[in-house]
Design a protein around this motif. Structure first.
Motif, short mmCIF file in Angstrom:
data_model
loop_
_atom_site.label_atom_id
_atom_site.label_comp_id
_atom_site.label_asym_id
_atom_site.label_seq_id
_atom_site.Cartn_x
_atom_site.Cartn_y
_atom_site.Cartn_z
N ALA A 373 0.85 -1.18 0.00
CA ALA A 373 0.00 0.00 0.00
C ALA A 373 0.89 1.24 0.00
N THR A 374 0.38 2.31 -0.57
CA THR A 374 1.09 3.59 -0.56
C THR A 374 0.27 4.61 0.22
N GLY A 375 0.97 5.58 0.79
CA GLY A 375 0.31 6.65 1.51
C GLY A 375 0.00 7.82 0.60
N PRO A 376 -0.54 8.91 1.15
CA PRO A 376 -0.97 10.04 0.34
C PRO A 376 0.19 10.87 -0.20
N THR A 377 0.04 11.33 -1.44
CA THR A 377 0.88 12.33 -2.11
C THR A 377 2.36 11.98 -2.12
#
Length: 522
Positions: A373-377
């Motif tokens: 998973a990746t986080g925001p921005t």
């Protein structure tokens, strides 16, 4: 433990079968070997192209991870070992830093009991076990739920120069330079922050200005999007950067202020630090994601760090790369979940909130989970290479416009790989990924969608390609399916077998693959 060689063997079988049948393996129109033997890239009409992902990993890609000498050794006591291990870490942390190294703390074979977090916050320190498995080192998490190992510092980025406007009408994704109105304040070697404002026009263009859940407005992205690079050259008013940009900068969507570049100074990051050769076990529990959790490893504010040859058993989340971290290698890490999380909210086995992170030859087994998973921005390049994920889970960038991920030669036989618009899910996750690539993977399903003004690619993958509308909650307007990204050679892998490894060959030469444990044919 899942064999890490399955994906490599599958790729080899594919190549051998093609040769036996006298067939030439197909190539992608988007990126393939040119007459020089190096990769050539097709561009969109705007100039955007698939990113060179080879800068991901320790040292900026294909740099050999060092092997620090042992300075302290700790044996399991049969009681709680947290204080004894932390004491050894602190003592090594106080040694002089010599050529980037202080030394390693060795945990001897056996089971260590820890009811608190182990903290590494000095450069040049390694926590090393004596191997994984029954005859190795296991840290057993006891007591109340907690994080097992915390690595890193507190990165600070201070602006030291006045912002200068980007003068290009459009800077394409995948490019390694841009033009500014004034170069007088910049010099080669400067760290610079490139900032683009989040404008109402851009939010509307992306279709992200009307998200709501249960009648309440959701905010997708606000403020500014930032990435930091180093200037490696200046030609006229062009700044040449050390790492390709993984997002585009369209002045028409960023008016009135446009994108800017400013000189910065970074401090507080920890360098040359790692965890290796041990297992970590948490109590198996039936919980929801809102319950307090036993989590594995967090790296925050780390530059040039690593985690390798590790096994995590029943940690709710295993490895998290936090903001302020870059040039990280996570290599040969196995994650096993014996009890699935309860409810709709899912944990992440590997969470990417930094840049230039390489997840290499890792495995995960479990259901109802995001394997990646990746986080925001967050802007890449980030790479997931030759990994095997078993169970009903997904490789799925998670929220709010991260850019530049490569999923390369991975196996997700019961789950999916998704580069998608998550819409109203969560708190308004919306478009989760742009300028992402899925290359030569095998999965049960793929959801590869095309963001406005951007692209995602699926090339040489085996598994079902799906269509889906934007994710919504409850009753409301019925949206049509979103357009697919670029789908090419569906069902048939292409050459090169690994895009990341070929990009490394092109940039640094074939010899560097040995630093990562690969040979020239891979």
């Amino acid at each position: 433990m899942i064999s890490r060689n399955i994906a490599l063997v599958a790729a080899l079988i594919f190549s051998v079968s093609m040769i036996a049948n006298g067939e030439a393996a197909p190539v992608s129109s988007w990126v393939h070997s040119g007459k020089s033997g190096k990769l050539t890239y097709k561009q969109l009409s705007t100039g955007d192209k698939i990113v060179d992902f080879s800068y991901a990993g320790y040292g900026g890609g294909a740099v050999k991870i060092p092997n620090f000498s042992v300075k302290k050794s700790v044996a399991a006591s049969g009681e709680d070992d947290t204080a004894a291990i932390q004491k050894a870490i602190d003592e090594v942390s106080g040694l002089p830093l010599v050529h980037g190294a202080r030394g390693a703390v060795l945990l001897q074979k056996g089971h260590f009991h820890c009811d608190g977090t182990l903290r590494l916050n000095a450069a040049g320190v390694v926590l090393r076990g004596s191997g994984i498995g029954a005859d190795g080192t296991v840290i057993e998490m006891t007591g109340d739920p907690h994080l097992a190992i915390s690595v890193g510092g507190k990165t600070k980025i201070l602006t030291t120069g006045a912002p200068t406007q980007v003068s290009d009408a459009y800077v394409p994704s995948g490019f390694q330079s841009l033009h500014v109105t004034d170069v007088s304040s910049f010099a080669v070697g400067d760290r610079v922050r490139i900032t683009r404002p989040v404008t109402d026009k851009w939010l509307h263009f992306m279709g992200m200005d009307a998200l709501s859940r249960n009648g309440k407005k959701e905010t997708w992205v606000s403020g500014e999007l930032e990435t930091v690079r180093t200037i490696t050259g200046i030609a006229g008013k062009k700044l040449i950067l050390d790492v390709p940009l993984t997002d585009s900068y369209d002045r028409a969507q960023l008016e009135p202020s446009g994108a800017t570049v400013a000189k910065v100074e970074e401090s507080g990051a920890i360098t040359n630090i790692g965890i290796e050769d041990l297992g970590l076990s948490a109590p198996a529990r039936k919980i929801t994601l809102s319950d307090k959790a036993f989590n594995g490893l967090q790296m925050q504010g780390v530059v040039d760090g690593w985690a390798r040859n590790l096994q995590f058993v029943d940690t709710t989340e295993a490895v998290g790369i936090g903001r302020g971290s870059r040039r990280i290698t996570i290599e040969k890490v196995d994650v096993v979940q014996s009890i699935s999380i309860q409810g709709a909210a899912k944990p992440a086995d590997f969470s990417l909130n930094g840049t230039q992170t390489l997840i290499d030859r890792c495995t995960a087994t479990g259901d109802n989970v995001f394997y990646i998973a990746t986080g925001p921005t967050m802007q890449g390049p980030n790479v997931v290479l030759h990994c095997i994920f078993r169970g009903n889970g997904h490789v799925q960038p998670h929220q709010r416009w991260s850019t530049g991920i490569l999923i390369d030669s991975c196996d997700v036989p019961e789950g999916g790989i998704d580069l998608m618009n998550r819409g109203e899910m969560g708190s308004g996750h919306g478009w989760a990924m742009g300028w992402g690539v899925a290359w030569n993977n095998t999965a049960k399903s793929y959801l590869i969608q095309m963001p406005p003004g951007s692209a995602n690619w699926a090339i040489g993958n085996r598994g079902q390609q799906l269509l889906s509308k934007m994710q919504t909650y409850g009753p409301g307007p019925e949206f049509p399916p979103l357009p697919q990204g670029f789908i090419e050679s569906q069902g048939t892998p292409v050459m090169p077998k690994s895009l990341y490894l070929q990009q490394l060959r092109d940039r640094l030469g074939v010899r560097v693959l040995k630093n990562m444990g690969f040979n020239a044919s891979e």
